[in-house]
Design a protein around this motif. Structure first.
Motif, PDB file in Angstrom:
ATOM      1  N   PHE A   1       3.195  -5.009   0.066  1.00 22.63           N
ATOM      2  CA  PHE A   1       2.291  -3.668   1.351  1.00 22.63           C
ATOM      3  C   PHE A   1       1.750  -2.809   1.870  1.00 22.63           C
ATOM      4  CE2 PHE A   1       3.079  -2.088   6.099  1.00 22.63           C
ATOM      5  CZ  PHE A   1       2.057  -3.527   6.984  1.00 22.63           C
ATOM      6  N   VAL A   2       2.957  -2.180   0.741  1.00 20.84           N
ATOM      7  CA  VAL A   2       1.908  -0.960   0.782  1.00 20.84           C
ATOM      8  C   VAL A   2       0.734  -0.874  -0.018  1.00 20.84           C
ATOM      9  CG1 VAL A   2       3.032   1.925  -0.200  1.00 20.84           C
ATOM     10  CG2 VAL A   2       4.242   0.432   0.879  1.00 20.84           C
ATOM     11  N   ALA A   3       0.844  -1.928  -1.096  1.00 24.00           N
ATOM     12  CA  ALA A   3      -0.101  -1.166  -1.981  1.00 24.00           C
ATOM     13  C   ALA A   3      -1.810  -2.353  -1.770  1.00 24.00           C
ATOM     14  CB  ALA A   3       0.332  -2.249  -3.668  1.00 24.00           C
ATOM     15  N   ALA A   4      -1.192  -3.082  -0.935  1.00 23.41           N
ATOM     16  CA  ALA A   4      -3.120  -3.975  -0.315  1.00 23.41           C
ATOM     17  C   ALA A   4      -3.664  -2.441   0.154  1.00 23.41           C
ATOM     18  CB  ALA A   4      -2.462  -5.043   0.303  1.00 23.41           C
ATOM     19  N   ASP A   5      -4.952  -2.856   0.115  1.00 24.46           N
ATOM     20  CA  ASP A   5      -6.156  -1.691   1.025  1.00 24.46           C
ATOM     21  C   ASP A   5      -6.670  -2.560   2.106  1.00 24.46           C
ATOM     22  OD1 ASP A   5      -6.749  -1.023  -1.736  1.00 24.46           O
ATOM     23  OD2 ASP A   5      -7.279  -2.917  -2.518  1.00 24.46           O
ATOM     24  N   VAL A   6      -6.010  -3.919   2.347  1.00 21.86           N
ATOM     25  CA  VAL A   6      -6.324  -5.033   3.548  1.00 21.86           C
ATOM     26  C   VAL A   6      -5.217  -5.728   4.019  1.00 21.86           C
ATOM     27  CG1 VAL A   6      -7.676  -6.552   4.564  1.00 21.86           C
ATOM     28  CG2 VAL A   6      -8.624  -4.905   2.922  1.00 21.86           C
ATOM     29  N   LYS A   7      -4.220  -5.561   4.975  1.00 22.63           N
ATOM     30  CA  LYS A   7      -2.778  -5.854   5.883  1.00 22.63           C
ATOM     31  C   LYS A   7      -3.289  -6.878   7.051  1.00 22.63           C
ATOM     32  CE  LYS A   7      -1.298  -1.382   4.672  1.00 22.63           C
ATOM     33  NZ  LYS A   7      -1.060  -1.308   3.146  1.00 22.63           N
TER      34      LYS A   7
ATOM     35  N   TRP B   1      -4.251 -11.738  -1.571  1.00 29.70           N
ATOM     36  CA  TRP B   1      -5.346 -12.242  -2.756  1.00 29.70           C
ATOM     37  C   TRP B   1      -6.684 -11.060  -3.063  1.00 29.70           C
ATOM     38  CZ3 TRP B   1      -3.497 -13.306   2.343  1.00 29.70           C
ATOM     39  CH2 TRP B   1      -5.204 -12.996   2.959  1.00 29.70           C
ATOM     40  N   ILE B   2      -7.659 -11.075  -4.366  1.00 22.77           N
ATOM     41  CA  ILE B   2      -8.608 -10.241  -4.029  1.00 22.77           C
ATOM     42  C   ILE B   2      -9.908 -11.213  -2.922  1.00 22.77           C
ATOM     43  CG2 ILE B   2     -10.095  -9.578  -5.689  1.00 22.77           C
ATOM     44  CD1 ILE B   2      -7.301  -8.699  -6.152  1.00 22.77           C
ATOM     45  N   GLU B   3     -10.195 -10.036  -2.363  1.00 18.20           N
ATOM     46  CA  GLU B   3     -11.230 -10.730  -1.881  1.00 18.20           C
ATOM     47  C   GLU B   3     -12.504  -9.798  -2.643  1.00 18.20           C
ATOM     48  OE1 GLU B   3     -10.547 -12.400   2.491  1.00 18.20           O
ATOM     49  OE2 GLU B   3     -11.787 -12.178   2.551  1.00 18.20           O
ATOM     50  N   GLY B   4     -13.606  -9.389  -1.998  1.00 21.10           N
ATOM     51  CA  GLY B   4     -14.592  -8.914  -1.898  1.00 21.10           C
ATOM     52  C   GLY B   4     -14.325  -7.403  -2.951  1.00 21.10           C
ATOM     53  N   GLY B   5     -13.330  -7.579  -3.535  1.00 17.94           N
ATOM     54  CA  GLY B   5     -13.115  -6.608  -4.725  1.00 17.94           C
ATOM     55  C   GLY B   5     -11.996  -6.278  -4.152  1.00 17.94           C
ATOM     56  N   LYS B   6     -11.254  -5.953  -3.132  1.00 20.94           N
ATOM     57  CA  LYS B   6     -10.284  -5.769  -2.645  1.00 20.94           C
ATOM     58  C   LYS B   6      -9.348  -6.357  -2.403  1.00 20.94           C
ATOM     59  CE  LYS B   6     -11.343  -2.090   0.739  1.00 20.94           C
ATOM     60  NZ  LYS B   6     -13.381  -2.020  -0.233  1.00 20.94           N
ATOM     61  N   LEU B   7      -7.807  -5.574  -2.348  1.00 25.77           N
ATOM     62  CA  LEU B   7      -6.561  -6.529  -2.493  1.00 25.77           C
ATOM     63  C   LEU B   7      -5.821  -6.437  -1.021  1.00 25.77           C
ATOM     64  CD1 LEU B   7      -3.988  -7.555  -4.276  1.00 25.77           C
ATOM     65  CD2 LEU B   7      -3.400  -5.564  -3.995  1.00 25.77           C
TER      66      LEU B   7
END
Ligand code: ATR
Length: 278
Positions: A69-75, A89-95
């Motif tokens: 949860f902490v590591a994700a760019d978008v939650k 998952w990776i979407e638009g280069g973001k986690l």
């Protein structure tokens, strides 16, 4: 070929590869789903380099759900509500991160026990860990009027009450039976009963006959709690359904097909569980 995986520490016990492997074959998808043993100190680095390592995403299991949860760019909203993630998952280069345990539990509850919420009664949760959090979130979203949390360490139940607000109330562990007699749903989220160890010691004789009894433990499939509830003629919801349904959104994100939880898939898992318990 698209690749996804499940990470945990340890990871050998995970049945997720069985589920996703079944769907990959069923839908004729050129993909792979593997188990990856990742120690706590390596989780963030592993997740940050998911794409470089050739993965389109992953599942996350114990003890890494908070770190993911902490590591994700978008939650997404499901992860934010629970402060933990099990699907990335990776979407638009973001986690991106989600928590599909809520979806998994609620889908199977609604399927197995439709109308569980008809009488507007409180619901009872045994335990106050991460699984409890995900389930409480789902029950509140489904408009449960009151959620009673019973936990051995009362402070953890109180922390959940604080987190979720006035509809969630903390109770003493010893009152779990007495204060659940009028419950619409009772859910065991503790590890009691896993591998047949321990007893929740709940006497269902005085319970409302409409109470739905759920266990998130699925080894054995029929836990002592489920057996006792069945003995009183109550409706029951086993833990395997939650495991199967929580896998659906991840598979769809990674492989582009919304998979079905079929009888055949369930039987496959049941056989695997029985092979390890016999
Ligand atoms: P998860 O995040 O997977 O839900 P967890 O945070 O380890 O797991 O929580 C396990 C739950 O089982 C807790 O509510 C724990 O109670 P405590 O908070 O008091 O530790 C509960 N639990 C485990 N063993 C128990 C036992 N023998 N008696 C009562 N509760 C128990």
């Amino acid at each position: 070929m698209k690749r996804a995986c499940v990470i945990g520490w340890p990871i050998e016990h995970s049945r997720s590869p069985l589920i996703h492997g079944y769907w990959l074959k069923e839908y004729g998808i050129d993909g792979a789903y593997t188990k990856e043993a990742v120690p706590p100190e390596a989780v963030t680095q592993f997740l940050r380099s998911l794409a470089q390592n050739g993965f389109v995403g992953c599942n996350v299991t114990v003890p890494h759900k908070e770190a993911a949860f902490v590591a994700a760019d978008v939650k997404d909203a499901s992860a934010l509500a629970v402060s933990a993630a099990n699907t990335l998952w990776i979407e638009g280069g973001k986690l991106h991160a989600a928590n599909t345990d809520t979806y998994g539990f609620m889908s199977y509850l609604n399927q197995r026990a439709p109308g569980w919420d008809a009488n507007d009664l409180p619901v009872s949760i045994l335990g106050a860990g991460g699984a409890a959090r995900a389930i409480i979130h789902g029950l509140l979203e489904a408009d449960a009027p009151e959620v009673r949390v019973f936990n051995r360490t009362r402070g953890r139940a109180e922390a959940l009450a604080e987190h979720f607000g006035p509809r969630v109330k903390a109770f003493d562990w010893r009152d779990r039976g007495r204060r659940s007699r009028k419950a619409a749903v009772l859910v065991n989220t503790t590890t009691i009963g896993m591998n047949g160890v321990g007893s929740l010691d709940i006497d269902f004789h005085t319970f409302d006959p409409t109470c739905v009894v759920c266990d998130i433990v699925y080894v054995p499939l029929q836990t002592e709690l489920i057996v006792r509830a069945l003995g009183r003629g109550l409706r029951t919801v086993d833990g395997l359904g939650m495991l199967l349904h929580q896998a659906v959104p991840g598979f769809e994100k990674w492989f582009g097909v919304r998979p079905e939880v079929t009888r055949e898939l369930r039987d496959l898992l049941v056989a695997d569980i029985e092979a390890t318990t016999c």
